[in-house]
Design an enzyme around this catalytic site. Sequence first.
Site, PDB file in Angstrom:
ATOM      1  CG  HIS A  30     -18.820  -5.446 -10.971  1.00 27.76           C
ATOM      2  ND1 HIS A  30     -19.628  -6.344 -10.324  1.00 27.76           N
ATOM      3  CD2 HIS A  30     -18.287  -4.676  -9.999  1.00 27.76           C
ATOM      4  CE1 HIS A  30     -19.581  -6.123  -9.025  1.00 27.76           C
ATOM      5  NE2 HIS A  30     -18.774  -5.108  -8.806  1.00 27.76           N
TER       6      HIS A  30
ATOM      7  CB  ILE B 127     -10.811  -6.502  -6.808  1.00 28.55           C
ATOM      8  CG1 ILE B 127     -10.243  -7.927  -6.790  1.00 28.55           C
ATOM      9  CG2 ILE B 127     -12.178  -6.493  -6.126  1.00 28.55           C
ATOM     10  CD1 ILE B 127     -10.179  -8.566  -5.397  1.00 28.55           C
TER      11      ILE B 127
ATOM     12  CG  ASP C  73      -2.184   0.863   0.995  1.00 26.57           C
ATOM     13  OD1 ASP C  73      -3.274   0.284   0.820  1.00 26.57           O
ATOM     14  OD2 ASP C  73      -2.072   2.114   0.975  1.00 26.57           O
TER      15      ASP C  73
END
Length: 321
Positions: free
Chosen positions: A176, A119, A34
Amino acid sequence: MARKKIALIGGGQIGGVLAQLISLKELGDVILFDIVEDLPQGKTLDIAEASRIDGFDVSVKGTNSYKDIEGSDIVIITAGLPRKPGMSRDDLLVTNAKIMQQVAEGVKEFASNAFVIVISNPLDAMVTLFQKVSGIPHHKVMGQAGVLDSSRFSTFIAWELGVSVKDINAMVLGGHGDTMVPLVRYANVNGMPVMELLERKYGDAEKAKEVMKAMVDRTKMAGGEVVKLLKTGSAFYSPASAAVQMTEAILKDEKRVLPTCAFVKDQYGADGVYLGVPAVLGADGVEKVLEISLDEEETAALNNSINAVTTLVADMERLGF
Ligand code: A3D
């Protein structure tokens, strides 16, 4: 056999659950990246300290340096903002596209041989952008959405029929977003059509259709339903579980047939776009896209979804990504 290495880019809500699930299943060593200093180090230390209790023995570490993802077999990307109440996934486009460009550069430099599961939202556009910037071959770059959307649809069917969710097979295709296409006609309980079971339950074909429509609508809005309840972010347990199922299919060469955001060439009326389709996932990534016949209504719904995806990708390109 050397242990597999799994890099997770984004150490937020989904990234944390991914690190824990992958450790619990001992799928490989985990490196959690991160940009926020100490965050991934803190999360992975916490997870590692449960290893004696849960009985897993893999390395699980945090980092702020892309160098540490070197040699990864799989990279799962959740970097990017999640939705807040009232937002659509498409509202995240510009912010997350900038993040995805950086991530793709980092992965290209240090893990260009990896399989990649994206994702981050808006999913179909982010997968497209990641592949374009990284140059990693299409069959190795895919998105997670359909496994989750299908699991949501299956869960609602199981609740409605009062049967185990383990016996439900239901698939959601397309992009999606609100135009996703839950395949009602193919939904079944161990081979028995869900629509027939609903008709028998209610003794009325119209009522059965109404009940199914409510489940389809809830599936399409399921992400938003969770966002509304959480208020500060979006679903994170279920998207992590879904990506782990895809990871396992690739690492163990399972040839699972999973709804995957895969690069489609001249199938389902789409050509050269990333789209949610039934794909065989194995040691070569997306090994095949399986095509099934769709009726007029299903074809129209899928075309609508393909249009939504291509429009979003075109918007993204117009914005310079
Ligand atoms: P969140 O908890 O905010 O985590 C995102 C993480 O990304 C944060 O820790 C950030 O610090 C980090 N980050 C920001 N910029 C960068 C960067 N440049 N490089 C690396 N890391 C960075 O969000 P989350 O984990 O809840 O969700 C992550 C993404 O998944 C969002 O875009 C969601 O919309 C998306 N999502 C997708 C699904 C699907 O099924 C497709 C479901 C739920 C959420």
